[in-house]
Each structure stands twice: as C-alpha cells, then as structure tokens.
Design a protein around this motif. Structure first.
Motif, short mmCIF file in Angstrom:
data_model
loop_
_atom_site.label_atom_id
_atom_site.label_comp_id
_atom_site.label_asym_id
_atom_site.label_seq_id
_atom_site.Cartn_x
_atom_site.Cartn_y
_atom_site.Cartn_z
N PRO A 262 -34.85 0.96 -33.87
CA PRO A 262 -33.49 0.74 -33.35
C PRO A 262 -33.34 -0.32 -32.28
O PRO A 262 -32.26 -0.91 -32.14
N GLU A 263 -34.40 -0.62 -31.54
CA GLU A 263 -34.26 -1.63 -30.49
C GLU A 263 -34.47 -3.05 -31.01
O GLU A 263 -34.39 -4.02 -30.24
N CYS A 264 -34.71 -3.19 -32.31
CA CYS A 264 -34.96 -4.51 -32.89
C CYS A 264 -34.27 -4.60 -34.25
O CYS A 264 -34.53 -3.80 -35.14
N GLY A 265 -33.40 -5.59 -34.42
CA GLY A 265 -32.71 -5.78 -35.68
C GLY A 265 -33.65 -6.09 -36.82
O GLY A 265 -34.75 -6.64 -36.62
N THR A 266 -33.22 -5.76 -38.03
CA THR A 266 -34.03 -5.96 -39.23
C THR A 266 -34.52 -7.40 -39.35
O THR A 266 -35.72 -7.64 -39.56
N ASN B 35 -40.51 -11.92 -37.34
CA ASN B 35 -41.64 -11.86 -36.43
C ASN B 35 -42.90 -11.35 -37.12
O ASN B 35 -44.00 -11.85 -36.87
N LEU B 36 -42.75 -10.37 -38.01
CA LEU B 36 -43.91 -9.90 -38.76
C LEU B 36 -44.42 -10.99 -39.70
O LEU B 36 -45.63 -11.15 -39.88
N ILE C 286 -44.43 -6.99 -30.92
CA ILE C 286 -43.08 -7.55 -31.11
C ILE C 286 -42.05 -6.78 -30.29
O ILE C 286 -41.23 -7.37 -29.58
N LEU C 287 -42.10 -5.46 -30.36
CA LEU C 287 -41.13 -4.65 -29.62
C LEU C 287 -41.28 -4.83 -28.12
O LEU C 287 -40.29 -4.94 -27.38
N ASN C 288 -42.52 -4.88 -27.64
CA ASN C 288 -42.75 -5.06 -26.20
C ASN C 288 -42.29 -6.45 -25.74
O ASN C 288 -41.75 -6.60 -24.65
N ARG C 289 -42.54 -7.43 -26.58
CA ARG C 289 -42.10 -8.80 -26.24
C ARG C 289 -40.58 -8.86 -26.11
O ARG C 289 -40.04 -9.46 -25.18
N LEU C 290 -39.89 -8.22 -27.05
CA LEU C 290 -38.44 -8.22 -27.00
C LEU C 290 -37.92 -7.43 -25.79
O LEU C 290 -36.94 -7.83 -25.16
N ARG C 291 -38.59 -6.33 -25.50
CA ARG C 291 -38.17 -5.52 -24.34
C ARG C 291 -38.35 -6.29 -23.04
O ARG C 291 -37.48 -6.21 -22.13
N ASN C 292 -39.43 -7.04 -22.91
CA ASN C 292 -39.69 -7.80 -21.69
C ASN C 292 -38.72 -8.95 -21.48
O ASN C 292 -38.54 -9.43 -20.37
N ARG C 293 -38.10 -9.40 -22.57
CA ARG C 293 -37.14 -10.49 -22.45
C ARG C 293 -35.81 -10.04 -21.89
O ARG C 293 -35.00 -10.84 -21.44
N ARG C 294 -35.56 -8.74 -21.93
CA ARG C 294 -34.26 -8.23 -21.49
C ARG C 294 -34.19 -8.08 -19.99
O ARG C 294 -35.19 -7.92 -19.34
#
Length: 383
Positions: free
Chosen positions: A303-307, A313-314, A375-383
């Motif tokens: 849920p914290e990352c769009g499809t 990224n994968l 990927i999820l951690n990278r996106l979270r750190n950008r916020r």
C-alpha cells in the motif's frame, strides 16, 4: 546484475525437451498434413501423435480436441461456437466478472449480436459461489463459462459444483483452464465440463499453440473457414512444430503436475516468509483465496508504493513481475479482477503479481523480498 523471472503466469520458458521436439520437426519435415503424398502422410502422423499425447495428458479422447493458436482462440471458439450452435434454444450466457479478457470481450461481442450476458460478482477472495450461478439461470440460458483458476490472483473456482449444476439443467459448461492445466491435477473425463481451453506457453511449450476440448456429442460452429482440418471445426494448416512442442510439454506437465504443484507452493510460501522477514506483515497484503489458489501465483499489494513504481523499480533490479493491470493508452488501469473483489483503493492500486515456474529457486524468493524491502525503505526515506 542478477536476473529473476517471476512472470510465468504470462509466459513460461520452453522446456528443453519441447524445444528438441520442435527442432526435429522443423529440421526433418516439410509436408502439409492435408496432402495425400508421403510427405503429407508423415506430417499427418506428427499431428495425430501430438493429438494423442495431449489427449492422454488431459484425460479425453483424441477426437475431442481442436487445435488452436492459443488460449484466446480456444476461449473465442468455445463461446462463439457454442452460442451459435445453441442459439435456437436460447440466447443467455452466464460468466463471471473476473474472467480473462478473452472471455469477457467475447461476451461483450455476443451482447452486440443480441445475446444476454450475466456477469456474476465474486467475494473478496475472488471466488464465485454456485448459488449465484443457480440464481442467474433462466429458461434461455445456453452456456456458462467460468475459469478454473484466476490468472491475476490465483483463486480457484468451484468448477465441479457449477458443472454439476449446469449438467442438471442441460446447459453447456465451458472452463478456461489455461492457468490450471499443469499446475493442479485434473482429468477432463472426471469433470462435469463440456468445453475446456488450454494453452501451450503456460506449461513450458511454445507460444501460439493451444487446444479446445469439446466433449463428444457437443456441436460448435467454427470461427475459421477454408479447410476441413480439425473435423471441420477449425480450418487452417496445422502448426506441426508447435504441436510437437506442445505435446511434449503436456506430457512432461501431466507426469509432474503434483511435483510441480508442491514445488511452486513451497516457492510461494518462501516468498511470503521472506517478505515477512524483510518488511513485516503490516506492510503488505496478499490478495486472493488463502487456501483455494493456484500454487504458482501470488498477488501482493504494498500500500505505501504504487503498482507502477514497484514494477519499474523491480525491473531495474533485474526482477520481472507483472502488474495484474491492463495497459490502456499508456497508463496503468486498475485490474478488473481486483475491482470486482471490492478491495480498498490503496490495495487496488499497489498490487503486484509474482508467478513462479521452471528455473526459480528459494534463493530467488529471498532476493526478491530483499529488493522489495530496499525499494520500500528508499521510498519511505524520501518522504
């Protein structure tokens, strides 16, 4: 960079033995199976041998098979062919809201041609219930079409119950078994099914080859005209090399279905366990039925990352997966399957389909989960 293919529900790698069977035909045969000379007779033997092998794998008679160019044509032939042959008895068809577009788009075309189609809803697991089918039947109902296992979330449908219901009412029953064949054990002779579609490239055979089972005594109108092939049910010169590869793949799949099922179920469990270790259970959701599912498909929402973000990224990490969405006009549209399951918006728009098969390992699952975590951690750190 490591390369991991986790999109086997879209297409599988060709098995080496299937490839060799194709090469033998391409190197050594030139005849047309409709010709009466020696080269033609040899070609006919190749086609007949493929038909015998596939029939044995499916558990039906060779005369009950119609070779096609794939699952899509098999679905189209089943629906258009059965509807045309039975139009004098009625013009009502029942299907589900989560069918493959090869069925849904065919049903929409049938509606344009004056047929009435009922699209049954599914529950939050993506499963239709036999009672819903019973309630939808009218005196005009001539055909029911329900897939064996869903191609996006993997949910299995109650095929036997629906088939028995159809048989009691004298209604034809079609099953799209493209994802199920080779993944779960079944024999057509043991199922209350009149028409069943399968495809070569889902079982490690070549692309562009499929088949439609038509139970003995059932009539369908052809889609293609111009020749007498396939007992006048499908005109066109047979794809000898493709059929040889399909037959070999089917032979291997039928002998190893249980082993494959168990192996892919283990990979599925391993990926879930690895995701739990890497990101925690609160950061992902599994879509589909918890127990009644195909072993090789796992649909997960983050849920914290769009499809689209996760997909790209994968891909950059060398991991091939699918969105489970249709690409329309350059933008990802929400999956009609997930929409029909009435999932929350954040779950609907963050779904990824992982699908396993030949060549995948437990290490692949661990690697994939690690990259999802990164990927999820990278996106979270950008916020």
């Amino acid at each position: 960079m490591r390369s991991v293919y986790l999109d086997h529900a879209a297409s599988t790698p060709v098995h080496p033995e299937a490839m060799e069977a194709m090469l033998r035909v391409m190197r050594g045969q030139v005849g047309n199976a409709s010709s009466i000379h020696a080269f033609g007779r040899e070609a006919k033997r190749t086609v007949n041998a493929a038909r015998d092998t596939l029939a044995a794998a499916l558990g039906c008679g060779p005369d009950e098979l119609v070779f096609t160019a794939g699952g899509t044509e098999s679905d189209n032939l089943a629906l258009f062919g059965a509807a045309a042959a039975r139009s004098h008895k009625g013009r009502h068809i029942i299907t589900t809201a989560i069918e493959h577009h090869a069925v849904l788009h065919t049903c929409q075309k049938l509606e344009d041609n004056g047929y009435q189609v009922t699209y049954l809803p599914v529950d939050t697991y993506g499963q239709v219930h036999p009672e819903q089918v019973a309630e939808a039947i009218t005196p005009e109902t001539i055909l029911i079409s329900v897939m064996y296992g869903n191609n996006e979330v993997g949910t299995l449908q109650p095929i036997e119950q629906i088939g028995n219901l159809a048989r009691e009412r004298g209604i034809l029953f079609h099953v799209d078994a493209v994802q199920a064949f080779g993944a779960v054990p079944f024999k057509v002779k043991d199922l209350p099914v009149d028409l069943l579609s399968v495809s070569s490239h889902k079982i490690n055979g070549p692309q562009g080859v499929g088949a439609l089972f038509v139970r003995r005594g059932i009539s369908i109108e052809p889609l293609l005209f111009g020749g007498l092939q396939e007992r006048k049910r499908r005109a066109g010169t047979e794809n000898m090399a493709g059929l040889a590869g399909f037959a070999k793949a089917a032979e291997i799949a039928s002998c190893k279905t249980v082993k494959r099922r168990d192996s892919e179920e283990e990979l599925r469990k391993e990926l879930i366990a690895a995701l739990e270790r890497e990101i925690g259970t609160e950061r992902f959701r599994i879509n589909g039925h918890p127990t009644e599912h195909l072993p090789h498909i796992l649909n997960v929402s983050f849920p914290e990352c769009g499809t689209e973000t996760m997909l790209m990224n994968l891909d950059m990490e060398g991991i091939a997966v699918a969105s489970g969405s249709a690409c329309t006009s350059g933008s990802l549209e929400p999956s009609h399957v997930l929409e029909a399951m009435h999932l929350p918006e954040n779950v609907l728009r963050s779904a990824i389909r992982f699908s396993f098969g030949l060549g995948n390992t437990r290490e692949d699952m661990t690697y994939c989960a690690e990259k999802v975590g990164t990927i999820l951690n990278r996106l979270r750190n950008r916020r």
